[in-house]
Write an enzyme that holds these catalytic residues in place. Structure first.
Site, PDB file in Angstrom:
ATOM      1  N   HIS A  81       6.474  -3.654   0.587  1.00  0.00           N
ATOM      2  CA  HIS A  81       7.476  -2.737   0.230  1.00  0.00           C
ATOM      3  C   HIS A  81       7.940  -1.697   1.224  1.00  0.00           C
ATOM      4  CE1 HIS A  81       4.758   0.413  -1.566  1.00  0.00           C
ATOM      5  NE2 HIS A  81       3.955  -0.609  -2.089  1.00  0.00           N
ATOM      6  N   ASP A  83       9.169   1.095   0.487  1.00  0.00           N
ATOM      7  CA  ASP A  83       9.393   2.716   0.069  1.00  0.00           C
ATOM      8  C   ASP A  83       7.669   3.188  -0.092  1.00  0.00           C
ATOM      9  OD1 ASP A  83       8.646   0.911  -2.102  1.00  0.00           O
ATOM     10  OD2 ASP A  83       8.910   2.229  -3.532  1.00  0.00           O
ATOM     11  N   ASP A 144       0.523   2.627   2.473  1.00  0.00           N
ATOM     12  CA  ASP A 144       1.119   1.956   1.377  1.00  0.00           C
ATOM     13  C   ASP A 144       2.449   1.956   1.405  1.00  0.00           C
ATOM     14  OD1 ASP A 144       1.711   0.826  -1.151  1.00  0.00           O
ATOM     15  OD2 ASP A 144       0.591   2.444  -2.221  1.00  0.00           O
ATOM     16  N   GLU A 178       9.179  -0.047  -4.961  1.00  0.00           N
ATOM     17  CA  GLU A 178       8.240  -0.743  -5.727  1.00  0.00           C
ATOM     18  C   GLU A 178       7.575   0.448  -6.366  1.00  0.00           C
ATOM     19  OE1 GLU A 178       3.935  -1.788  -6.157  1.00  0.00           O
ATOM     20  OE2 GLU A 178       4.731  -0.076  -4.998  1.00  0.00           O
ATOM     21  N   GLU A 179       7.271   1.545  -5.803  1.00  0.00           N
ATOM     22  CA  GLU A 179       6.515   2.680  -6.396  1.00  0.00           C
ATOM     23  C   GLU A 179       7.044   3.272  -7.513  1.00  0.00           C
ATOM     24  OE1 GLU A 179       3.627   3.301  -5.258  1.00  0.00           O
ATOM     25  OE2 GLU A 179       3.390   2.458  -3.315  1.00  0.00           O
ATOM     26  N   ASP A 201      -0.260  -5.732   0.041  1.00  0.00           N
ATOM     27  CA  ASP A 201      -0.175  -4.364  -0.633  1.00  0.00           C
ATOM     28  C   ASP A 201      -1.380  -4.062  -1.426  1.00  0.00           C
ATOM     29  OD1 ASP A 201       0.979  -2.001  -1.161  1.00  0.00           O
ATOM     30  OD2 ASP A 201       2.128  -2.987  -3.101  1.00  0.00           O
ATOM     31  N   HIS A 383      -1.146   7.134  -2.046  1.00  0.00           N
ATOM     32  CA  HIS A 383      -0.331   8.281  -2.676  1.00  0.00           C
ATOM     33  C   HIS A 383      -0.685   9.646  -2.466  1.00  0.00           C
ATOM     34  CE1 HIS A 383       0.869   4.867  -5.718  1.00  0.00           C
ATOM     35  NE2 HIS A 383       0.994   4.452  -4.381  1.00  0.00           N
TER      36      HIS A 383
END
Ligand SMILES: [Zn+2]
Length: 411
Positions: A81, A83, A144, A178-179, A201, A383
């Protein structure tokens, strides 16, 4: 195979584009920069020799590598992903390379007091002697899932340059949002045309994921009876108090803060109301569907107890399905995990299958007809400001991808 330099260059390049997704946005994708990074990736795929490259109006980037073997061979896809998480700043990300990690602390920022230590993150100790990348203390790194983008891009380039490697047709997809849980909302499984797909991922080297939670929501609606408190004896039913009683009756060893691995839980997430009425919401999670249902029966029994205890109150309990464990869908095609495990062993590491304590885009894809387990990228602490990725782990991940397409060519 040593791709570390190119993997690092790509990671840095992608990290510089702030692609945080935005849960408040009304557009798709939820942030513009995802389209900018998407455009960069289309160009890069093209110059790597990947065919049929492009980005659609939703921001899905796709490409294809033709088969090098003739005859029937399953079409396999790889996804990552674009984002990054909206939970931490992704602006002006400045990656730092800490070479040859020696097992101690990694100072991410002296000024900001951001120090990565194996005391808080024992996973680091698995990376002795490896090259670790972090951000600089005030942002996330975005490994990520930009590590995943770099891994797939690098492996794709290698496969195009080495047509002697035997593989079937390969599909590549980079997805937005995705997030914020919308990554595959407009993903066209049929058009993508793969039989099985792997998201790159995951986290530390060796880890693979084929299972997610089964997830239901729960709503409990309580109607009370309001009477002047001075004359309320035996005539008042306080909905707020009934709700609180239900919350505290739920067993303490079945909460997210007291469970791990394959243990399920119920978490109450919201309570609003007063004497007349109250509404309690929560989430129910377990990898095993039978266990999930057993917890729901337990909660229903608690509600029944409270009906007896508070005969003047009205209590309604309602469960609603949210998503299901992709494990059983993937298990119907044992070759998907078998080839992955073989590819990881060929790269010199032992695969470790672990259940995801959450949902993934792969779970949604699996139920859309495209079984999709998740593969490690070498990163951790996603994150936030303590996010890190091992370049050696990324390198192993790229190697696994290259091994994996060859495993499928044997089918
Ligand atoms: Zn991710």
């Amino acid at each position: 195979m040593d791709f570390k330099d190119i993997l690092y260059r790509r990671l840095v390049k992608y990290a510089k584009v702030d692609t945080r997704s935005d849960p408040e946005s009304k557009t798709y994708p939820s942030s513009k920069n995802q389209l900018i990074l998407g455009g960069m990736l289309v160009k890069e795929l093209k110059s790597a020799g990947v065919r049929k490259t492009g980005m659609d109006k939703y921001g899905y980037v796709t490409g294809e590598i033709p088969a090098t073997v003739s005859g029937k061979c399953p079409v396999i896809g790889f996804l990552a992903h674009l984002d990054t998480s909206p939970d931490a700043s992704g602006k002006n990300v400045k990656p730092q390379l800490h070479r040859n990690y020696g097992g101690g602390d990694i100072v991410i920022s002296k000024k900001l007091g951001v120090v990565l230590t194996p005391k808080n993150c024992p996973e680091l100790l698995k990376c002795n002697g490896e090259d670790i990348v972090t951000a600089s203390g005030d942002t996330l790194l975005g490994a990520d899932n930009k590590a995943g983008l770099a891994i797939i891009m690098t492996a794709a380039e290698y496969l195009v340059r080495h047509p002697e490697i035997k593989h079937g047709k390969i599909k590549i997809g980079f997805t937005p949002d995705e997030e914020v849980g919308q990554g595959v909302k407009y993903f066209n499984v049929k058009k993508f045309g793969a039989e099985a797909t792997y998201t790159f991922d995951g986290d530390v080297a060796g880890a693979i994921e084929e299972e997610t939670f089964n997830a239901d929501g729960v709503k409990i609606v309580i109607k009370g009876k309001s009477v002047h408190p001075g004359t309320a004896k035996n005539t008042l039913a306080n909905a707020l108090r009934v709700a609180a009683d239900i919350v505290s009756a739920w067993p303490e060893n079945r909460l997210p803060e007291t469970t791990e691995n394959r243990e399920g839980f119920i978490m109450f997430t919201d309570l609003k109301g007063g004497i007349e009425a109250a509404e309690l919401s929560g989430i129910v999670r377990d990898h095993d569907l039978g266990e999930l249902k057993a917890m729901e029966r337990h909660l229903a029994a608690i509600a029944e107890e409270k009906r007896i205890k508070y005969p003047l109150a009205d209590i309604k309990v309602e469960f609603k399905e949210q998503y299901r464990n992709m494990g059983p869908v993937i298990a119907r095609r044992p070759e998907i995990m078998a080839s992955l495990s073989a590819a990881i062993r060929k790269a010199g590491i032992e695969p470790r299958i672990k259940p995801v304590r959450g949902g993934t885009d792969g779970a949604r894809l699996s139920f859309m007809g495209l079984p999709t387990p998740n593969v490690f990228t070498g990163g951790y602490n996603y994150h936030g400001r303590y996010e890190w990725v091992s370049l050696d782990g990324m390198n192993k991940s790229a190697e696994v991808l290259i091994n994996l397409v060859q495993e499928w060519a044997k089918k």
